[in-house]
Design an enzyme around this catalytic site. Structure first.
Site, PDB file in Angstrom:
ATOM      1  N   HIS A   1       0.953  -3.430  -1.213  1.00 57.35           N
ATOM      2  CA  HIS A   1       1.329  -4.184  -0.039  1.00 57.35           C
ATOM      3  C   HIS A   1       0.970  -3.642   1.275  1.00 57.35           C
ATOM      4  CE1 HIS A   1       4.766  -1.879   1.738  1.00 57.35           C
ATOM      5  NE2 HIS A   1       4.939  -1.527   0.328  1.00 57.35           N
ATOM      6  N   CYS A   2       0.837  -4.173   2.474  1.00 57.67           N
ATOM      7  CA  CYS A   2       0.840  -3.844   3.775  1.00 57.67           C
ATOM      8  C   CYS A   2       1.978  -4.042   4.636  1.00 57.67           C
ATOM      9  CB  CYS A   2      -0.463  -4.077   4.286  1.00 57.67           C
ATOM     10  SG  CYS A   2      -1.007  -5.648   4.577  1.00 57.67           S
TER      11      CYS A   2
END
Length: 345
Positions: free
Chosen positions: A99-100
């Site tokens: 994820h970011c």
């Protein structure tokens, strides 16, 4: 493009032992993160700032070009690091969670790289921002809360730990906040609200909803940490067990806790912060007692203030208050008695 899953499914896969990579910058990760995540940043802090500036001024295409220029030579090293982390987590595993911040360019780019190298990648739909919404929604979910209350110095935290040793569901809010809750409660560097909530949610989501969970009676502020409204709403309506301990026993306990810890400078600073509430005359007497090494006098004076505040707070509670007289000041014995109480009819 890797598949994207929602926060609940994402956390379930993490719980099953799949490596979770957070590709945000080191500063973003240091501030707060999903518990259990490992930081493998696509950009360092300076690179992130530069790409963000280009995006704001020139748009996505120029930002992507800038990003490729900055990290093109680093991709091989990032891939090697991901392989090592996956092997360390689960030997032979080819699965990775990623994820970011918003589930955009950074996680997409890293996901493409890892899938090209043979990994099965799942992205967090909406990124860390979506996870934070999930945290707040989760903290709003009801539990059978029991609040442990009592005047300052009653040893509530020690009693909670004793309850935990006896198998009760307990969350130590002050431990998570790294603060004892009063002006004298400094225990070290506190987390930001975001990281506190992430850790709190990690415990909250694992509770058995059929069993009570014990929490200490807190105001909305624990030092510099503020309890979010979604969670704080559980405390006031819940039944509260008030531990009643003689004043002298509370004084002795607080003197042991603070005076024997070489905290004179911290006590002095706390007294000065309370000056407006204590009044100039009482504050001066406390400072003179502190200079003379008379910690008992200081403690008695400050307790008179805190006791008034807490009694007022109790009068405005929504939930029932159940007294428990404790003469002995023994956390283990108090925990045993609490476990024997009938709180929910």
């Amino acid at each position: 493009m890797p598949a994207a899953i929602d926060a609940a499914a994402f956390l379930q896969r993490r719980d099953q032992g799949v490596l979770l990579l957070d590709v945000r910058s080191p500063a973003e990760f240091e501030r707060a993160r999903i518990p259990g995540a490992v930081n493998l940043p696509l950009f360092d802090d300076a690179q992130r700032a530069r790409v963000g500036t280009v995006y704001a001024r020139k748009g996505r295409a120029d930002a992507v070009a800038t990003a490729l220029t900055l990290i093109g030579g680093e991709l091989e090293g990032k891939l090697a690091r991901a392989r090592a982390l996956a092997e360390e987590m689960t030997p032979g595993s080819r699965e990775i969670l990623l994820h970011c911040w918003r589930g955009g360019m950074r996680s997409g780019a890293m996901g493409w790289l890892l899938e090209a190298a043979g990994f099965r990648v799942q992205l967090l739909s909406g990124g860390y921002k979506a996870y934070r919404r999930h945290v707040r929604q989760g903290l709003a979910q009801p539990r059978r809360v029991v609040v442990l209350g009592g005047l300052t110095g009653s040893g509530k935290t020690e009693i909670l730990h004793a309850l935990s040793r006896r198998g009760a569901q307990v969350i130590d809010l002050e431990g998570l906040a790294v603060h004892r809750g009063s002006a004298f409660g400094y225990m070290g560097r506190q987390p930001c609200n975001e990281w506190f909530e992430n850790q709190l949610f990690e415990q909250w989501r694992r509770l058995d909803p059929q069993k009570p969970v014990w929490l200490e009676d807190e105001s909305i502020h624990i030092g510099n940490v503020t309890l979010c409204a979604e969670f704080f709403s559980h405390l006031s309506p819940a039944p509260l067990v008030r531990v009643d301990m003689p004043e002298e026993a509370r004084v002795e306990r607080l003197v042991r806790l603070y005076a024997d810890s070489g905290m004179e400078d911290s006590i002095r600073a706390a007294l000065l912060r309370l000056k407006k509430r204590l009044g100039l005359e009482l504050t001066q007497r406390c400072l003179e007692s502190l200079d003379a090494g008379d910690y008992h006098a200081v403690t008695r004076a400050v307790l008179s203030y805190y006791d008034r505040c807490y009694r007022y707070q109790l009068e405005h509670r929504e939930g029932p208050v159940l007294p428990l007289l404790c003469q002995e000041g023994n956390p283990e014995e108090t925990a045993r008695r609490l476990m024997d109480m009938t709180i929910f009819s």
